[in-house]
Design a protein around this motif. Structure first.
Motif, PDB file in Angstrom:
ATOM      1  N   ILE A  50       0.892  -1.101  -0.026  1.00 18.80           N
ATOM      2  CA  ILE A  50      -0.129  -0.426   0.185  1.00 18.80           C
ATOM      3  C   ILE A  50       0.167   0.945   0.233  1.00 18.80           C
ATOM      4  O   ILE A  50       0.440   1.940  -0.607  1.00 18.80           O
ATOM      5  N   GLU A  51       1.892   0.700   0.771  1.00 18.70           N
ATOM      6  CA  GLU A  51       2.676   2.315   0.709  1.00 18.70           C
ATOM      7  C   GLU A  51       3.388   2.636  -0.548  1.00 18.70           C
ATOM      8  O   GLU A  51       3.197   3.443  -1.005  1.00 18.70           O
ATOM      9  N   TRP A  53       2.046   1.543  -3.289  1.00 21.18           N
ATOM     10  CA  TRP A  53       1.278   2.200  -3.999  1.00 21.18           C
ATOM     11  C   TRP A  53       0.406   3.610  -3.973  1.00 21.18           C
ATOM     12  O   TRP A  53       0.602   4.103  -5.239  1.00 21.18           O
ATOM     13  N   ALA A  54       0.748   3.755  -2.858  1.00 27.92           N
ATOM     14  CA  ALA A  54       0.391   5.213  -2.211  1.00 27.92           C
ATOM     15  C   ALA A  54       2.027   6.306  -2.947  1.00 27.92           C
ATOM     16  O   ALA A  54       1.343   7.564  -3.352  1.00 27.92           O
ATOM     17  N   LYS A  55       3.024   5.958  -3.052  1.00 33.43           N
ATOM     18  CA  LYS A  55       4.292   6.655  -3.682  1.00 33.43           C
ATOM     19  C   LYS A  55       3.611   6.753  -4.854  1.00 33.43           C
ATOM     20  O   LYS A  55       4.843   7.927  -5.304  1.00 33.43           O
ATOM     21  N   LEU A  58      -1.383   6.312  -6.870  1.00 31.38           N
ATOM     22  CA  LEU A  58      -1.868   7.503  -5.855  1.00 31.38           C
ATOM     23  C   LEU A  58      -0.801   9.159  -6.122  1.00 31.38           C
ATOM     24  O   LEU A  58      -2.062   9.595  -6.676  1.00 31.38           O
TER      25      LEU A  58
END
Length: 91
Positions: A50-51, A53-55, A58
Motif C-alpha cells: 500500500i505504501e 502504491w500510494a507513493k 496514487l
C-alpha cells in the motif's frame, strides 16, 4: 537535509535517516508503541504494498488533479505560488 524536497529527515542522536521507509523501520526498532507496521508477515507485506502504491500510482493521480485545479483556481494558485508567479499567471 535530504535534498529531495519531499522526503523528511529524522535525526536521532547523531544519526540522520532520510527515506520514509527507513524512518519507519528506525522508529519500529527504537520505540515501543504505536506500531507502524503490522506484526504478521502478510500484513506487513500488505502495508509495504500500500505504501508503494500510494507513493507511485496514487501520488501521480493526485498530482495531476492538483495541477489541474491550480491552473483553474486563482486562489489555490496563490496559496501554492504566492510570490513567485509570472504576471500572466496572476490573472
Amino acid at each position: 537535509m535530504s535534498g529531495q524536497g519531499k522526503v523528511p529527515d529524522l535525526v536521532d542522536g547523531g544519526k540522520i535517516i532520510s527515506h520514509s521507509r527507513a524512518i519507519i523501520n528506525h522508529l519500529e526498532t527504537h520505540t515501543a508503541l504505536p506500531r507502524l507496521i503490522p506484526d504478521g508477515p502478510k500484513q506487513a507485506a500488505l502495508a509495504h504494498l500500500i505504501e508503494d502504491w500510494a507513493k507511485t500510482t496514487l501520488a501521480k493521480a493526485a498530482n495531476a488533479v492538483l495541477l489541474k485545479e491550480i491552473s483553474i483556481d486563482p486562489e489555490l494558485r496563490r496559496y501554492f505560488f504566492p510570490e513567485d508567479l509570472p504576471l500572466n499567471f496572476q490573472k
